[in-house]
Scaffold this motif. Sequence first.
Motif, PDB file in Angstrom:
ATOM      1  N   ASN A 199       0.732  -1.301  -0.114  1.00 43.12           N
ATOM      2  CA  ASN A 199       0.057  -0.355  -0.432  1.00 43.12           C
ATOM      3  C   ASN A 199       1.194   1.581  -0.238  1.00 43.12           C
ATOM      4  OD1 ASN A 199      -2.189   1.091   0.192  1.00 43.12           O
ATOM      5  ND2 ASN A 199      -1.917   2.025   2.331  1.00 43.12           N
ATOM      6  N   LEU A 200       1.814   1.091   0.951  1.00 45.06           N
ATOM      7  CA  LEU A 200       3.081   1.925   0.700  1.00 45.06           C
ATOM      8  C   LEU A 200       3.426   2.256  -0.483  1.00 45.06           C
ATOM      9  CD1 LEU A 200       4.464   2.445   4.149  1.00 45.06           C
ATOM     10  CD2 LEU A 200       3.160   3.910   3.660  1.00 45.06           C
ATOM     11  N   SER A 201       3.553   0.965  -1.492  1.00 38.98           N
ATOM     12  CA  SER A 201       3.998   1.184  -2.513  1.00 38.98           C
ATOM     13  C   SER A 201       3.804   1.514  -2.885  1.00 38.98           C
ATOM     14  CB  SER A 201       5.228   0.223  -3.246  1.00 38.98           C
ATOM     15  OG  SER A 201       6.004   0.278  -3.924  1.00 38.98           O
ATOM     16  N   LEU A 202       2.716   1.600  -3.591  1.00 39.84           N
ATOM     17  CA  LEU A 202       1.501   1.831  -4.454  1.00 39.84           C
ATOM     18  C   LEU A 202       1.463   3.236  -4.099  1.00 39.84           C
ATOM     19  CD1 LEU A 202      -1.037  -0.579  -4.295  1.00 39.84           C
ATOM     20  CD2 LEU A 202       0.330  -0.456  -6.699  1.00 39.84           C
ATOM     21  N   ASN A 203       1.208   3.940  -3.310  1.00 40.34           N
ATOM     22  CA  ASN A 203       1.108   5.778  -2.607  1.00 40.34           C
ATOM     23  C   ASN A 203       2.326   6.067  -2.934  1.00 40.34           C
ATOM     24  OD1 ASN A 203      -1.688   5.352  -2.147  1.00 40.34           O
ATOM     25  ND2 ASN A 203      -1.042   4.874   0.000  1.00 40.34           N
ATOM     26  N   SER A 204       3.275   5.434  -2.780  1.00 37.82           N
ATOM     27  CA  SER A 204       4.689   6.286  -3.503  1.00 37.82           C
ATOM     28  C   SER A 204       4.590   6.193  -4.889  1.00 37.82           C
ATOM     29  CB  SER A 204       5.591   5.929  -2.678  1.00 37.82           C
ATOM     30  OG  SER A 204       7.041   6.338  -3.614  1.00 37.82           O
ATOM     31  N   MET A 205       4.516   5.858  -5.183  1.00 39.52           N
ATOM     32  CA  MET A 205       4.346   5.476  -7.338  1.00 39.52           C
ATOM     33  C   MET A 205       3.275   6.559  -7.383  1.00 39.52           C
ATOM     34  SD  MET A 205       4.658   1.332  -7.719  1.00 39.52           S
ATOM     35  CE  MET A 205       4.202   1.669  -9.675  1.00 39.52           C
ATOM     36  N   MET A 206       2.174   7.060  -7.222  1.00 38.57           N
ATOM     37  CA  MET A 206       0.991   7.715  -7.669  1.00 38.57           C
ATOM     38  C   MET A 206       1.262   8.998  -7.061  1.00 38.57           C
ATOM     39  SD  MET A 206      -1.870   5.160  -6.936  1.00 38.57           S
ATOM     40  CE  MET A 206      -3.180   6.065  -7.773  1.00 38.57           C
ATOM     41  N   GLU A 207       2.389   9.422  -6.275  1.00 41.95           N
ATOM     42  CA  GLU A 207       2.554  10.504  -5.377  1.00 41.95           C
ATOM     43  C   GLU A 207       1.276  10.970  -4.329  1.00 41.95           C
ATOM     44  OE1 GLU A 207       4.111  13.093  -8.458  1.00 41.95           O
ATOM     45  OE2 GLU A 207       5.894  12.345  -9.207  1.00 41.95           O
ATOM     46  N   ASN A 208       1.158   9.529  -4.236  1.00 40.84           N
ATOM     47  CA  ASN A 208      -0.110  10.329  -3.326  1.00 40.84           C
ATOM     48  C   ASN A 208       0.584  10.057  -2.300  1.00 40.84           C
ATOM     49  OD1 ASN A 208      -2.831  11.643  -2.574  1.00 40.84           O
ATOM     50  ND2 ASN A 208      -3.743   9.408  -2.883  1.00 40.84           N
ATOM     51  N   LEU A 209       1.087  10.097  -1.125  1.00 41.89           N
ATOM     52  CA  LEU A 209       1.782   9.455  -0.209  1.00 41.89           C
ATOM     53  C   LEU A 209       1.457  10.552   0.586  1.00 41.89           C
ATOM     54  CD1 LEU A 209       3.073   7.337   1.322  1.00 41.89           C
ATOM     55  CD2 LEU A 209       4.885   7.338   1.001  1.00 41.89           C
ATOM     56  N   GLU A 210       0.959  10.418   2.711  1.00 46.32           N
ATOM     57  CA  GLU A 210       1.260  11.610   3.073  1.00 46.32           C
ATOM     58  C   GLU A 210       2.045  11.101   4.731  1.00 46.32           C
ATOM     59  OE1 GLU A 210      -2.506  13.218   3.759  1.00 46.32           O
ATOM     60  OE2 GLU A 210      -3.215  12.999   1.931  1.00 46.32           O
ATOM     61  N   ASP A 211       2.311  11.959   5.310  1.00 47.02           N
ATOM     62  CA  ASP A 211       2.837  11.451   6.212  1.00 47.02           C
ATOM     63  C   ASP A 211       2.636  10.905   7.392  1.00 47.02           C
ATOM     64  OD1 ASP A 211       5.481  13.191   5.280  1.00 47.02           O
ATOM     65  OD2 ASP A 211       5.429  14.595   6.141  1.00 47.02           O
ATOM     66  N   ALA A 212       1.062  11.150   7.454  1.00 47.11           N
ATOM     67  CA  ALA A 212       0.150  10.762   8.747  1.00 47.11           C
ATOM     68  C   ALA A 212      -0.025   9.448   8.093  1.00 47.11           C
ATOM     69  CB  ALA A 212      -1.028  11.642   8.941  1.00 47.11           C
ATOM     70  N   GLU A 213      -0.819   9.096   6.807  1.00 49.40           N
ATOM     71  CA  GLU A 213      -0.420   7.891   6.748  1.00 49.40           C
ATOM     72  C   GLU A 213       1.449   6.607   6.438  1.00 49.40           C
ATOM     73  OE1 GLU A 213      -1.293   5.290   2.523  1.00 49.40           O
ATOM     74  OE2 GLU A 213      -1.382   7.267   2.860  1.00 49.40           O
ATOM     75  N   VAL A 214       2.574   7.735   5.925  1.00 51.69           N
ATOM     76  CA  VAL A 214       3.486   6.853   6.331  1.00 51.69           C
ATOM     77  C   VAL A 214       4.121   6.590   8.235  1.00 51.69           C
ATOM     78  CG1 VAL A 214       5.929   7.025   6.159  1.00 51.69           C
ATOM     79  CG2 VAL A 214       4.709   7.595   4.420  1.00 51.69           C
ATOM     80  N   GLN A 215       3.537   7.299   8.920  1.00 50.37           N
ATOM     81  CA  GLN A 215       3.398   7.407  10.321  1.00 50.37           C
ATOM     82  C   GLN A 215       2.770   5.710  10.712  1.00 50.37           C
ATOM     83  OE1 GLN A 215       5.825   8.815  12.282  1.00 50.37           O
ATOM     84  NE2 GLN A 215       5.153   7.087  13.710  1.00 50.37           N
ATOM     85  N   LYS A 216       1.280   6.346  10.393  1.00 52.94           N
ATOM     86  CA  LYS A 216       0.479   4.991  10.817  1.00 52.94           C
ATOM     87  C   LYS A 216       0.735   3.947  10.356  1.00 52.94           C
ATOM     88  CE  LYS A 216      -4.415   3.499  10.240  1.00 52.94           C
ATOM     89  NZ  LYS A 216      -5.721   3.948   9.528  1.00 52.94           N
ATOM     90  N   ALA A 217       1.606   3.795   8.967  1.00 49.39           N
ATOM     91  CA  ALA A 217       1.949   2.013   8.873  1.00 49.39           C
ATOM     92  C   ALA A 217       2.867   1.124   9.239  1.00 49.39           C
ATOM     93  CB  ALA A 217       2.046   2.200   7.007  1.00 49.39           C
ATOM     94  N   THR A 218       3.851   2.584   9.025  1.00 48.45           N
ATOM     95  CA  THR A 218       4.808   1.675  10.006  1.00 48.45           C
ATOM     96  C   THR A 218       4.663   0.798  11.478  1.00 48.45           C
ATOM     97  OG1 THR A 218       6.131   4.231  10.730  1.00 48.45           O
ATOM     98  CG2 THR A 218       6.947   3.285   9.040  1.00 48.45           C
ATOM     99  N   THR A 219       3.957   2.478  12.124  1.00 45.33           N
ATOM    100  CA  THR A 219       3.526   1.615  13.889  1.00 45.33           C
ATOM    101  C   THR A 219       2.889   0.452  13.893  1.00 45.33           C
ATOM    102  OG1 THR A 219       3.140   4.248  14.428  1.00 45.33           O
ATOM    103  CG2 THR A 219       2.150   2.328  15.224  1.00 45.33           C
ATOM    104  N   PHE A 220       1.888   0.584  12.181  1.00 45.26           N
ATOM    105  CA  PHE A 220       1.059  -0.591  12.836  1.00 45.26           C
ATOM    106  C   PHE A 220       1.941  -1.949  11.765  1.00 45.26           C
ATOM    107  CE2 PHE A 220      -0.650  -4.245   9.402  1.00 45.26           C
ATOM    108  CZ  PHE A 220      -2.057  -4.776   9.371  1.00 45.26           C
ATOM    109  N   ILE A 221       2.778  -1.777  11.071  1.00 45.14           N
ATOM    110  CA  ILE A 221       4.300  -3.117  10.620  1.00 45.14           C
ATOM    111  C   ILE A 221       5.365  -2.588  12.791  1.00 45.14           C
ATOM    112  CG2 ILE A 221       6.015  -3.512   9.734  1.00 45.14           C
ATOM    113  CD1 ILE A 221       5.378  -1.112   7.197  1.00 45.14           C
ATOM    114  N   GLN A 222       5.007  -2.095  12.980  1.00 41.56           N
ATOM    115  CA  GLN A 222       5.888  -2.368  14.134  1.00 41.56           C
ATOM    116  C   GLN A 222       5.556  -3.113  15.031  1.00 41.56           C
ATOM    117  OE1 GLN A 222       7.266   1.371  15.525  1.00 41.56           O
ATOM    118  NE2 GLN A 222       8.427   2.051  14.566  1.00 41.56           N
TER     119      GLN A 222
END
Length: 423
Positions: free
Chosen positions: A226-249
């Motif tokens: 999901n992070l990779s797709l949003n990055s490719m679409m240049e639709n990546l927000e800091d809040a979403e990155v933080q949420k994803a990394t917290t979830f992965i941890q």
Amino acid sequence: DLAAAVPALEKLIDRDDLRVVTHSRMVLLVKHYGIKSKYYSIDEGEFLLNTKSGLTLQFITTPYCHSPGAFVTYEPDTKTLLSGDIFGGLEESWKFYADENYFNEVKLFHENFMPSRNILNYSLSKIEELDIQLIAPQHGSIVKKEFIKPLIEDMKKLECGIYIDKKYHTELYETIEKLEIQIKINRQKDMLLMEQVKFAQMREMMNMVAHQWRQPLNAVAASAINLSLNSMMENLEDAEVQKATTFIQEQVQKMSQTIDDFMDFHKESDANEFFVYEAVENVKKIVYEQINGRGIKLVTDVDRHLKVFHSRTSIEHSMLNIISNARDAFDEHKDIKDKIIKIYTKVDNDGLSLCIGDNAGGVKDEILSKIFNPYFSTKEQGKGTGVGLYITKEMVEKVKGSKITCRTSNGKTVFCIKFIKRQ
């Protein structure tokens, strides 16, 4: 020595419920003294006696020291050993308590009345496993703890059976030597069995770890994609990155905790008191994902306050073996709709039992008596070693007084582990 006085003691005690505690092999002999009371045979009572007053007596056989049905009696609360003829002495200047010179009295008796060193040492090796504060022999002096170990070491070196016929003496030693070789072979077989069980359990554990890791790994992979797709679409927000990394941890920590749980599960433990509930919860945590993933309902009804005396590791591994067998049985009977494994405790006058039951089709009557035999398996070739329940029985019953049983009826099977009642 005591048997001749029993009829006189019977008259003094004068009770209908009087019982003479002995080995069944000795009943044939002592009854000729005119004993009228009934007998409590230790070998028919699982070498244990619990009285109504709360006294617990454990019996350890010491064959041919110096009679075929000889045994010693251990009282665990005061850690006293009533040792019969073993540790007995011959000395006219008798002392109530033994001193550092007591071996000289023991030597005189044992060399003349014990048949051989090997036979005596076999009994001494069983006695050494006990935690003893005081030894009270049938005749001789009472031995305090500080003298017990050195006395046993000296007794192991005694040349017993000095009056046995020389030819018989030689044949006896040859027979004992053959027995010792066979014992060594049997021990090697037991070690091989244990290695097979450890390998099977390791494979079982790897399957369970894989099962419990699969969901968090999929979740981590999905989050990364999901992070990779949003990055490719240049639709990546800091809040979403933080949420994803917290979830992965969080998922990684969950996987790490799974490893810790399985590592703790394999730590060896000596016999000690522990809460049954904690052991059950630990096993439940290990097997839950795999059991639940097969549509099997795991139910527990265990009193949180009940304690038992055993090796916690052995009991947990025994539960795992039984639950794994139930799981495999459900795999073979896919037509069962409401699949249930129930773990529960029950208490009666004899002690506490931990039971694991299932409705996976039951065990056929003709094989019920064989299920604890080594290398016996009803599974297809390559799917079972036939040593799981054998080792389970060995692990459970290595603590004196503990026992495992199995009963089956109407498609249901129940294994019960019974623990010795401790005051």
